[in-house]
Design a protein around this motif. Sequence first.
Motif, short mmCIF file in Angstrom:
data_model
loop_
_atom_site.label_atom_id
_atom_site.label_comp_id
_atom_site.label_asym_id
_atom_site.label_seq_id
_atom_site.Cartn_x
_atom_site.Cartn_y
_atom_site.Cartn_z
N TRP A 124 4.34 42.40 -79.57
CA TRP A 124 4.36 43.85 -79.73
C TRP A 124 3.64 44.54 -78.57
CZ3 TRP A 124 6.37 47.42 -83.22
CH2 TRP A 124 5.86 48.74 -83.10
N SER A 125 2.45 44.07 -78.25
CA SER A 125 1.67 44.67 -77.16
C SER A 125 2.43 44.59 -75.85
CB SER A 125 0.32 43.97 -77.02
OG SER A 125 -0.46 44.10 -78.20
N ALA A 126 3.06 43.44 -75.60
CA ALA A 126 3.83 43.28 -74.36
C ALA A 126 4.99 44.26 -74.32
CB ALA A 126 4.33 41.85 -74.25
N GLY A 127 5.64 44.50 -75.46
CA GLY A 127 6.72 45.48 -75.49
C GLY A 127 6.23 46.86 -75.13
N CYS A 128 5.06 47.24 -75.66
CA CYS A 128 4.47 48.54 -75.32
C CYS A 128 4.19 48.64 -73.83
CB CYS A 128 3.17 48.76 -76.11
SG CYS A 128 3.39 48.90 -77.90
N ILE A 129 3.70 47.54 -73.24
CA ILE A 129 3.34 47.53 -71.81
C ILE A 129 4.59 47.63 -70.94
CG2 ILE A 129 2.36 46.09 -69.98
CD1 ILE A 129 0.44 44.97 -72.21
N ILE A 130 5.63 46.91 -71.30
CA ILE A 130 6.87 46.97 -70.51
C ILE A 130 7.45 48.38 -70.55
CG2 ILE A 130 9.26 46.13 -70.37
CD1 ILE A 130 8.19 43.42 -71.47
N ARG B 43 -1.56 48.29 -80.49
CA ARG B 43 -1.84 47.56 -81.73
C ARG B 43 -0.59 47.50 -82.61
NH1 ARG B 43 -7.11 49.66 -84.65
NH2 ARG B 43 -7.86 49.33 -82.50
N ALA B 44 -0.23 46.30 -83.04
CA ALA B 44 0.96 46.11 -83.86
C ALA B 44 0.78 46.74 -85.24
CB ALA B 44 1.26 44.62 -83.99
N PRO B 45 1.89 47.17 -85.86
CA PRO B 45 1.78 47.85 -87.17
C PRO B 45 1.17 46.98 -88.25
CG PRO B 45 4.08 47.47 -86.55
CD PRO B 45 3.26 47.20 -85.35
N GLU B 46 1.38 45.66 -88.23
CA GLU B 46 0.80 44.83 -89.27
C GLU B 46 -0.73 44.81 -89.20
OE1 GLU B 46 2.46 41.89 -86.12
OE2 GLU B 46 2.95 43.86 -86.98
N LEU C 295 -7.58 39.62 -90.56
CA LEU C 295 -8.90 39.90 -90.00
C LEU C 295 -9.07 41.41 -89.81
CD1 LEU C 295 -9.05 37.09 -87.32
CD2 LEU C 295 -10.17 37.09 -89.54
N THR C 296 -10.23 41.81 -89.36
CA THR C 296 -10.49 43.20 -89.08
C THR C 296 -9.43 43.77 -88.14
OG1 THR C 296 -12.02 44.75 -88.03
CG2 THR C 296 -12.05 42.50 -87.24
N SER C 297 -9.13 45.04 -88.31
CA SER C 297 -8.13 45.67 -87.45
C SER C 297 -8.69 45.99 -86.07
CB SER C 297 -7.60 46.97 -88.09
OG SER C 297 -8.65 47.91 -88.25
N VAL C 298 -9.96 45.68 -85.85
CA VAL C 298 -10.56 45.97 -84.54
C VAL C 298 -10.17 44.86 -83.57
CG1 VAL C 298 -12.66 46.60 -83.31
CG2 VAL C 298 -12.45 47.13 -85.73
N VAL C 299 -8.89 44.67 -83.39
CA VAL C 299 -8.33 43.82 -82.35
C VAL C 299 -7.19 44.61 -81.75
CG1 VAL C 299 -8.97 41.64 -83.44
CG2 VAL C 299 -6.76 42.65 -83.95
N VAL C 300 -7.02 44.48 -80.49
CA VAL C 300 -5.99 45.18 -79.72
C VAL C 300 -6.30 46.68 -79.65
CG1 VAL C 300 -3.54 45.58 -79.34
CG2 VAL C 300 -4.25 43.51 -80.53
N THR C 301 -6.42 47.18 -78.44
CA THR C 301 -6.64 48.59 -78.23
C THR C 301 -5.56 49.40 -78.96
OG1 THR C 301 -7.69 48.13 -76.11
CG2 THR C 301 -6.84 50.36 -76.45
N LEU D 186 3.52 54.36 -74.51
CA LEU D 186 4.63 54.58 -75.43
C LEU D 186 4.16 55.22 -76.74
CD1 LEU D 186 7.67 54.10 -76.00
CD2 LEU D 186 7.03 51.86 -76.94
N PHE D 187 3.01 54.74 -77.25
CA PHE D 187 2.47 55.24 -78.51
C PHE D 187 1.01 55.66 -78.31
CE2 PHE D 187 5.39 51.70 -79.99
CZ PHE D 187 6.44 52.52 -80.36
N PRO D 188 0.75 56.82 -77.71
CA PRO D 188 -0.63 57.23 -77.43
C PRO D 188 -1.30 57.88 -78.63
CG PRO D 188 0.88 58.85 -76.54
CD PRO D 188 1.73 57.76 -77.15
N GLY D 189 -1.56 57.09 -79.68
CA GLY D 189 -2.14 57.62 -80.90
C GLY D 189 -3.59 58.03 -80.74
#
Length: 298
Positions: free
Chosen positions: A197-203, A180-183, A170-176, A212-215
């Motif tokens: 993946w998102s939970a790992g970033c949050i922890i 957002r996971a690399p896939e 689907l569109t990549s416009v999911v998850v802030t 962790l990844f402020p792109g």
Amino acid sequence: MEDFGDFSDLDMIGNGAYGVVYRARDTSGRYVALKKIRISLTSDGIPMTTLREISLLKNLDSYNHPHIVKLLDVIHRRADRENQLELYLVFEYLERDLADYISHLPTTSLIPSHQIQRLSKELLSGIDFLHSHRIIHRDLKPSNLLLSSQGQLKIADFGLAKTYDFEMRLTSVVVTLWYRAPEVLLSQSYNSKVDVWSAGCIIAEMYAKRALFPGTSEGNQLGKIFELTGRPRTADWPDCSLDLDQFLMTMPSEPRQLVPQLCDYSNDLLKKMLDFMPRNRPSAHECLQHMYFFTEPM
């Protein structure tokens, strides 16, 4: 002051793409969170994001899960403007979200390790419950994790949630972006592992008190992720439309190189949750079986 019928309008506490959220008091004097949405009746009807959120929450409420926000009521009425409907989603009110909690910690203070361990377990328990009901949240981030006055964590904002039957492209416009996971960034098919993946970033953010990844863009986000995971070989992503050769070749590193506060067990858990290849990531249920949750935090 705006008229909310049986509710006393107190103050606005959020304003997003899918509605405005108010703290209000109902007729019993209880605080609730009102999510107000204006809907044009001349369009295709109620937005799918709203219908999806209502349907999912109504189905989930019967289980009364301790780490999923409760939808108390749905109210609709005609708006002042012609051909418009006002929809109110009435949720239980929780005092703050995780992003607010982290941002208001004193500069020299960290969240105690035992508290991060508990919050991580509550987050993964909520995700495991959703996934067991074939629901992907798709927008997990600290501002969508609410905390009660007792410190209990609850997952909220299901506007982007979706039930799934197979891998989705689907569109990549999911998850802030930051979570957002690399896939998804690479426009590949994805599944429930995007929430892991998102939970790992949050922890990791709870330990470091920073993202962790402020792109700043999708490309920049991938570059930051590659600093941890290493840049994949083009052969690993044969259908990828992005030229991976534009990124410097990097080798995988340990999460604690980015977050020194991690202990051995939390480092190992995050290394698994933040694996670049979704098939290698554990499920939320498997994460809950990790030794991290069965040892005294250091």
